[in-house]
Structures are given as structure tokens and as C-alpha cells.
Enzyme design. Structure first.
Site, mmCIF file in Angstrom:
data_model
loop_
_atom_site.group_PDB
_atom_site.id
_atom_site.type_symbol
_atom_site.label_atom_id
_atom_site.label_comp_id
_atom_site.label_asym_id
_atom_site.label_seq_id
_atom_site.Cartn_x
_atom_site.Cartn_y
_atom_site.Cartn_z
ATOM 1 C CG ASP A 1 41.151 35.684 47.866
ATOM 2 O OD1 ASP A 1 39.923 35.606 48.146
ATOM 3 O OD2 ASP A 1 41.702 34.783 47.622
ATOM 4 C CG HIS B 1 32.245 40.405 52.764
ATOM 5 N ND1 HIS B 1 33.440 39.654 52.096
ATOM 6 C CD2 HIS B 1 31.298 39.224 52.186
ATOM 7 C CE1 HIS B 1 33.143 38.669 51.368
ATOM 8 N NE2 HIS B 1 31.743 38.314 51.743
ATOM 9 C CB SER C 1 34.823 39.222 40.474
ATOM 10 O OG SER C 1 33.874 38.067 40.905
ATOM 11 C CD1 TRP D 1 27.799 40.178 38.624
ATOM 12 C CD2 TRP D 1 26.125 40.641 40.105
ATOM 13 N NE1 TRP D 1 27.722 41.670 38.642
ATOM 14 C CE2 TRP D 1 26.585 41.879 39.785
ATOM 15 C CE3 TRP D 1 25.201 40.702 41.334
ATOM 16 C CZ2 TRP D 1 26.469 43.135 40.307
ATOM 17 C CZ3 TRP D 1 24.626 41.994 41.826
ATOM 18 C CH2 TRP D 1 25.334 43.084 41.244
ATOM 19 C CG LEU E 1 45.440 57.147 46.372
ATOM 20 C CD1 LEU E 1 46.951 56.457 45.670
ATOM 21 C CD2 LEU E 1 45.281 56.575 47.743
ATOM 22 N NE ARG F 1 44.280 35.758 45.044
ATOM 23 C CZ ARG F 1 43.035 35.187 44.282
ATOM 24 N NH1 ARG F 1 43.266 35.186 42.843
ATOM 25 N NH2 ARG F 1 42.326 34.690 44.776
ATOM 26 C CB ILE G 1 45.517 36.746 37.530
ATOM 27 C CG1 ILE G 1 46.991 36.810 37.580
ATOM 28 C CG2 ILE G 1 45.024 38.154 37.228
ATOM 29 C CD1 ILE G 1 47.647 36.969 36.434
#
Length: 237
Positions: free
Chosen positions: A14, A31, A59, A63, A125, A182, A189
């Protein structure tokens, strides 16, 4: 690093937009810059022995954003898949992209397939990218799948328990996150892995995602190692 290393770390990435705004840049610049933080976090996870890293990349609520920002985010996904693929293969990182992928445009779906195919077999990983993902939608999807199985006589409804539900989630074959990080200082959340985070340790940092480094990951893991994880039990003695 002393102490127990979390096997599975999840991250809500975030602060890209605020990082860009504070610098007088368009949101998509944040971004793009966030890709560097992904690289830092992946390399840091490999260095510490984390086995699974799950990143909340896009998420279902995203959209609803303006079309130009959605296009920019899809562009970042495609750029990441193209520019990071060879490095991830060298590092032994296997990539899985989870979510409602049928909602992605054709170019983004193709990029997702290419990076998953190229990194398949990586054993150092597992990197999960949650794209077009929402936890409530995930749980509803799992409920539909179990309802169909029950209707078809494959599954006895009386036998449905928490393990059955967990197995129907996107991460059904994985252990739940031990640690959730976060960034950007927000204490929520945001519809992320609501089922899987039931007993995860939470770590909130004010650092915006583009500024997040492996040192920040190390700090989160060190904090985790000081926690007393009881999973609802009382420790006696």
C-alpha cells in the site's frame, strides 16, 4: 537471523499513490516504482529462508478505479512478468498468480501464463501474486464449489469442516500466513485473505510500498520473532 523465521509471509502493498503524489508524480509512477520493492522483498525473503511470499497486487475493488489507472496497473503486471522472469528463474522462485484471472485483458492473461510457465519448478521460494482478488469473493467461490459437490453427492454436507473450506480456497494447498505486513501505516486488512489470516501476526509500517526494502522486511521478521504465538491457547508453566 536468530529465532524462528516465518514460513509464509503475506504483504498488503500500500502507498504507491501517496508516494507519487508527495513527489508531484502521476499515480502510475508509484506503481512502477513499486516493482523495485517487489524485487527487494523477494530477494530478502530468499535470504532469510522464507518459503512462501504472498503479495496483494490488485484487488477486485480496484476494478472500480478510473480506466487509465487500471490500464497502468495491468501494464505494470505485464512489465513485471517480462522484466523479472529471468531473474526469478535464476533465483529459484516459482510464481503463481491467483484470483479472478478471467477478468484480466488478453495481454495480461498471456503475461501471467508466461511467467508461471517459465518459473515452474522453482524450489527456493513460492511467490504468490494475488490479482483481481478479494477475500469475500474467494470465500463465496469456495462455498459455491462445495455446494455443487454436495448437490452432486460427492460431498456429505455433514462432513464439511474448516479444513474442507480451507482446501477450497485459492491457497488450499498452502499453510496460512505466519506474518502479515502492511505498508503505508493503514490499520486495516482490506478484504485480503480473511480466512487465512485468522491467527497471523500483524506488522504495520508507515513506509510507503515503493520505499520498502529488504531491511524493512528484516525488521518485520525480527519483530515477529519476539511474538508469543499461542493460537488461542494458554501457555502454562
Amino acid at each position: 537471523m536468530n529465532g524462528s523465521v516465518p514460513r509464509h509471509v503475506a504483504v498488503i502493498m500500500d502507498g504507491n499513490g501517496r508516494w507519487a503524489r508527495h513527489r508531484g508524480l502521476p499515480r502510475h509512477a508509484g506503481h512502477l516504482e513499486g516493482m523495485k520493492a517487489v524485487r527487494e522483498t523477494v530477494e530478502g525473503a530468499c535470504a532469510t529462508g522464507v518459503e512462501i511470499l504472498t503479495l496483494f497486487a490488485f484487488s477486485t475493488e480496484n476494478w472500480k478505479r478510473p480506466n487509465d489507472e487500471i490500464e497502468a496497473l495491468m501494464g505494470v503486471l505485464q512489465t513485471f512478468a517480462r522484466s523479472e522472469r529471468d531473474n526469478l528463474v535464476r533465483e529459484g522462485v516459482a510464481v503463481r498468480v491467483l484470483g479472478e484471472l478471467d477478468r484480466l485483458d488478453g495481454s495480461s492473461r498471456a503475461a501471467v501464463r508466461r511467467i508461471m510457465d517459465a518459473t515452474r519448478g522453482g524450489s527456493r521460494l513460492l511467490l504468490n501474486l494475488l490479482v483481481s482478488y478479494g477475500a469475500r469473493e474467494e470465500i463465496a467461490r469456495a462455498a459455491r464449489e462445495l455446494a455443487v459437490q454436495a448437490k452432486d453427492g460427492v460431498l456429505d454436507p455433514e462432513q464439511i469442516d474448516t479444513d474442507t473450506v480451507a482446501s477450497a480456497l485459492y491457497t488450499g494447498d498452502l499453510p496460512d500466513p505466519d506474518l502479515l505486513i502492511r505498508t503505508s501505516g493503514e490499520f486495516r486488512i482490506s478484504n485480503f485473505m480473511l480466512w487465512q489470516l485468522a491467527y497471523s501476526e500483524l506488522y504495520i509500517t508507515s513506509v510507503y510500498w515503493p520505499d520498502f526494502t529488504r531491511e524493512d522486511l528484516f525488521a518485520a521478521i525480527l519483530d515477529y520473532q519476539r511474538r508469543d504465538r499461542r493460537f488461542g491457547r494458554i501457555v502454562t508453566g
